[in-house]
Design a protein around this motif. Structure first.
Motif, short mmCIF file in Angstrom:
data_model
loop_
_atom_site.label_atom_id
_atom_site.label_comp_id
_atom_site.label_asym_id
_atom_site.label_seq_id
_atom_site.Cartn_x
_atom_site.Cartn_y
_atom_site.Cartn_z
N UNK A 8 20.56 -6.42 19.14
CA UNK A 8 19.90 -7.19 18.09
C UNK A 8 19.10 -8.35 18.66
N UNK A 9 19.37 -8.74 19.91
CA UNK A 9 18.65 -9.83 20.53
C UNK A 9 19.03 -11.18 19.97
N UNK A 10 20.34 -11.44 19.86
CA UNK A 10 20.81 -12.71 19.30
C UNK A 10 22.02 -13.22 20.09
N UNK A 11 22.28 -14.51 19.96
CA UNK A 11 23.48 -15.10 20.55
C UNK A 11 23.90 -16.29 19.69
N UNK A 12 25.17 -16.66 19.80
CA UNK A 12 25.67 -17.79 19.02
C UNK A 12 27.16 -17.97 19.24
N UNK A 13 27.79 -18.59 18.27
CA UNK A 13 29.23 -18.83 18.33
C UNK A 13 29.88 -18.44 17.02
N UNK B 181 17.47 -14.71 19.88
CA UNK B 181 17.34 -15.67 18.79
C UNK B 181 18.72 -16.23 18.47
N UNK B 182 18.76 -17.35 17.75
CA UNK B 182 20.03 -17.93 17.36
C UNK B 182 20.63 -17.13 16.21
N UNK B 183 21.85 -16.70 16.40
CA UNK B 183 22.53 -15.89 15.39
C UNK B 183 22.61 -16.59 14.05
N UNK B 184 22.91 -17.89 14.07
CA UNK B 184 23.08 -18.64 12.82
C UNK B 184 21.81 -18.67 11.98
N UNK B 185 20.66 -18.37 12.62
CA UNK B 185 19.40 -18.39 11.89
C UNK B 185 19.32 -17.38 10.78
N UNK B 186 20.14 -16.33 10.83
CA UNK B 186 20.06 -15.29 9.80
C UNK B 186 20.44 -15.84 8.43
N UNK B 187 21.32 -16.85 8.41
CA UNK B 187 21.69 -17.46 7.14
C UNK B 187 20.48 -18.16 6.52
N UNK B 188 19.71 -18.89 7.33
CA UNK B 188 18.51 -19.57 6.85
C UNK B 188 17.44 -18.56 6.46
N UNK B 189 17.33 -17.49 7.23
CA UNK B 189 16.34 -16.46 6.97
C UNK B 189 16.61 -15.77 5.64
N UNK C 209 28.73 -11.14 9.09
CA UNK C 209 28.55 -9.73 9.47
C UNK C 209 27.83 -9.63 10.80
N UNK C 210 26.86 -10.52 11.04
CA UNK C 210 26.16 -10.53 12.32
C UNK C 210 27.11 -10.86 13.46
N UNK C 211 28.03 -11.78 13.21
CA UNK C 211 29.05 -12.10 14.20
C UNK C 211 29.90 -10.87 14.51
N UNK C 212 30.26 -10.14 13.47
CA UNK C 212 31.08 -8.94 13.65
C UNK C 212 30.35 -7.89 14.48
N UNK C 213 29.06 -7.70 14.23
CA UNK C 213 28.29 -6.71 14.99
C UNK C 213 28.21 -7.11 16.46
N UNK C 214 28.08 -8.41 16.73
CA UNK C 214 28.08 -8.87 18.12
C UNK C 214 29.43 -8.59 18.77
N UNK C 215 30.51 -8.91 18.07
CA UNK C 215 31.85 -8.68 18.60
C UNK C 215 32.10 -7.20 18.85
N UNK C 216 31.61 -6.35 17.95
CA UNK C 216 31.79 -4.90 18.14
C UNK C 216 31.10 -4.43 19.41
N UNK C 217 29.89 -4.93 19.63
CA UNK C 217 29.13 -4.54 20.83
C UNK C 217 29.81 -5.05 22.10
N UNK C 218 30.32 -6.27 22.05
CA UNK C 218 30.93 -6.88 23.23
C UNK C 218 32.30 -6.29 23.55
#
Length: 223
Positions: free
Chosen positions: A75-80, A10-18, A125-134
């Motif tokens: 988490x099944x997400x990607x973005x920038x 899913x698009x990472x940025x979507x969490x803000x809208x969600x 925070x979602x960006x941070x979790x992605x960066x931690x995993x990567x």
């Protein structure tokens, strides 16, 4: 642990809208409906400036990377990320081609001012979790830069914030897989929503029996 495939991201940025409104997210990301208003246009301009890949900065021991692609199979997400800062420290991760170790700090850019809800907080925070995993590291905090105040707000990535991010994405995947657009309670925030004309929030309000009868009587009297 279940790992998502790339085609399931899913698009990472979507969490803000969600976080702002589950129905808004579903309309935009499941039904693929979108309308721009002044807020979304101004926000797009601010992000285009932050995402300019031609701008790369190095200030002493600070390395700034813009428009950094990130993802998480957990988490099944990607973005920038708008901006990721790498601060040279004694402890941290190594970067190919550079000496020393670096701590990682994501910075998200927003057009307005700090919100009363946690939608912006969950996005960075979602960006941070992605960066931690990567990057196989721990990121304790990040920043949100607000265009209206021209100031940074520090965001601590607490256990509570991390759990809310992961639980939100689990719920988003469930809705997406079912192609389900939830109904929500209406409120003042609906007036600022760019999808209010599509959503027609007034139709989500439950009608009382007396209200329904009054509508029928009114229609009959005006035939």
């Amino acid at each position: 642990m279940t790992l998502y495939k790339e085609e399931e991201f899913l698009q990472l940025s979507g969490i803000q809208h969600f976080a702002f409104c589950r129905r808004q997210w579903a309309l935009a990301y499941i039904e693929m409906q979108w309308q721009e208003n002044v807020r979304t246009v101004e926000g797009k301009i601010l992000h285009e400036n932050a995402h300019d890949p031609l701008i790369k900065e190095k200030r002493g021991d600070l390395l700034i990377v813009r428009a950094m692609p990130v993802h998480s199979r957990e988490m099944g997400v990607s973005g920038e990320c708008d901006v990721v800062e790498f601060h040279k420290t004694k402890e941290g991760i190594s970067i190919a081609g550079r000496e020393g170790n670096y701590s990682v700090v994501p910075v998200e850019y927003k057009r307005g001012k700090p919100k009363t809800d946690d939608s912006d907080i969950l996005q960075v925070a979602a960006q941070a979790l992605c960066l931690e995993e990567m990057l196989c590291c721990v990121i304790p905090y990040g920043y949100i830069y607000y265009g209206e105040t021209r100031r940074r707000t520090k965001v601590e990535f607490t256990d509570e914030v991390r759990e809310k991010v992961t639980s939100s994405f689990r719920e988003m995947h469930k809705y997406y897989d079912q192609r389900y657009t939830p109904k929500v309670k209406t409120g003042k925030k609906c007036n600022a929503c760019s999808l209010k004309d599509i959503c027609l929030p007034v139709l989500n309000k439950k009608k009382t029996v007396s209200g329904y009868i009054n509508e029928v009587i009114f229609e009959e009297d005006n035939v």
